[in-house]
Design a protein around this motif. Structure first.
Motif, PDB file in Angstrom:
ATOM      1  N   GLU A  90      16.650   8.264  57.369  1.00 36.65           N
ATOM      2  CA  GLU A  90      16.033   9.347  56.609  1.00 36.65           C
ATOM      3  C   GLU A  90      16.490  10.707  57.122  1.00 36.65           C
ATOM      4  N   ASP A  91      16.554  10.852  58.459  1.00 39.08           N
ATOM      5  CA  ASP A  91      17.018  12.119  59.023  1.00 39.08           C
ATOM      6  C   ASP A  91      18.462  12.398  58.610  1.00 39.08           C
ATOM      7  N   MET A  92      19.291  11.355  58.624  1.00 41.31           N
ATOM      8  CA  MET A  92      20.686  11.535  58.253  1.00 41.31           C
ATOM      9  C   MET A  92      20.803  11.936  56.784  1.00 41.31           C
ATOM     10  N   LEU A 128      26.483  23.605  47.603  1.00 46.07           N
ATOM     11  CA  LEU A 128      26.262  24.046  46.226  1.00 46.07           C
ATOM     12  C   LEU A 128      26.017  25.543  46.163  1.00 46.07           C
ATOM     13  N   ARG A 129      25.207  26.045  47.108  1.00 45.14           N
ATOM     14  CA  ARG A 129      24.970  27.490  47.133  1.00 45.14           C
ATOM     15  C   ARG A 129      26.271  28.252  47.385  1.00 45.14           C
ATOM     16  N   SER A 130      27.093  27.730  48.293  1.00 43.11           N
ATOM     17  CA  SER A 130      28.367  28.373  48.580  1.00 43.11           C
ATOM     18  C   SER A 130      29.267  28.365  47.348  1.00 43.11           C
ATOM     19  N   ILE A 131      29.272  27.236  46.616  1.00 43.99           N
ATOM     20  CA  ILE A 131      30.089  27.148  45.401  1.00 43.99           C
ATOM     21  C   ILE A 131      29.594  28.137  44.360  1.00 43.99           C
ATOM     22  N   GLN A 132      28.262  28.222  44.188  1.00 43.78           N
ATOM     23  CA  GLN A 132      27.708  29.157  43.217  1.00 43.78           C
ATOM     24  C   GLN A 132      28.058  30.595  43.592  1.00 43.78           C
ATOM     25  N   ASN A 181      21.519  16.021  52.588  1.00 47.17           N
ATOM     26  CA  ASN A 181      21.012  16.791  51.451  1.00 47.17           C
ATOM     27  C   ASN A 181      21.088  18.287  51.733  1.00 47.17           C
ATOM     28  N   GLU A 182      20.704  18.677  52.950  1.00 49.13           N
ATOM     29  CA  GLU A 182      20.797  20.090  53.317  1.00 49.13           C
ATOM     30  C   GLU A 182      22.242  20.574  53.270  1.00 49.13           C
ATOM     31  N   THR A 183      23.152  19.740  53.748  1.00 46.61           N
ATOM     32  CA  THR A 183      24.568  20.110  53.707  1.00 46.61           C
ATOM     33  C   THR A 183      25.049  20.272  52.272  1.00 46.61           C
TER      34      THR A 183
END
Length: 208
Positions: A115-117, A129-133, A122-124
């Motif tokens: 779950e941690d992995m 996605l934010r960087s792409i946007q 997911n955070e990565t």
């Protein structure tokens, strides 16, 4: 003579039973030590089986000798063997439960690690996605700026063409004015020369 032989045979059978008795005591002591000092193992289970086989031989010898004391001793030994079997099975059950608890904890730890992995992944992905946007937004702004610069350059190019055209007309006008000035100078020079010639002729005629 027959009684002597029967007595000798009985003594031999008693010796056999005594050896079984000593072997049983040694084996049960070994089993008890094994149960007290280490977890249940196939080695202990094998000792219990050998002890059970030995009790069968002792029961056969006791019935052959027809001695109630020996038969009772075999019953007591069977009771002791049963207690050892019960202890072995109880310890095996507890060891199995402990193993299951350990396995369950290990499974829970692996699940938590998974779950941690996944959470980290997911955070990565969200950061990506934010960087792409952000990159797409910057690209759109750059494209818009380039479009505005293109329009500015096109307008400047138009103004340059207009200035070039005006410059050409001014050059042509200047050439025309220069040519006219030259013509006027030539006419002026010609008129001046004619006046000089006429003045000279007039003076010459007056003297004559």
């Amino acid at each position: 003579m027959a009684d002597l032989e029967r007595g000798t045979l009985r003594n031999e059978e008693l010796l056999v039973f005594d050896r079984y008795d000593e072997e049983f005591k040694e084996m049960t002591d070994q089993i008890q030590k094994s149960l007290d000092e280490e977890p249940p193992s196939p080695y202990t289970r094998n000792l219990l089986q050998q002890c059970n086989d030995l009790l069968k031989q002792m029961a056969l010898e006791a019935r052959t000798l027809k001695q109630p004391a020996l038969i009772q001793r075999v019953k007591d030994y069977k009771s002791k063997h049963y207690q050892l079997v019960q202890q072995f099975e109880r310890d095996s059950l507890l060891a199995g439960q402990s193993s299951n608890v350990g396995a369950s904890r290990s499974h829970q730890e692996r699940m938590k690690q998974t779950e941690d992995m996944l959470s980290n992944q997911n955070e990565t992905l969200e950061r990506s996605l934010r960087s792409i946007q952000e990159t797409e937004q910057i690209a759109m702004e750059i494209t818009e700026e380039l479009s505005n610069n293109r329009e500015t350059l096109m307008s400047a190019h138009g103004r340059v063409k207009d200035v070039s055209s005006l410059t050409g007309r001014a050059r042509r006008l200047l050439n025309t004015m220069t040519a006219r000035a030259i013509q006027q100078k030539m006419v002026l020079y010609a008129v001046g020369g004619g006046l000089v010639v006429a003045f000279v002729l007039i003076i010459w005629m007056m003297r004559g």
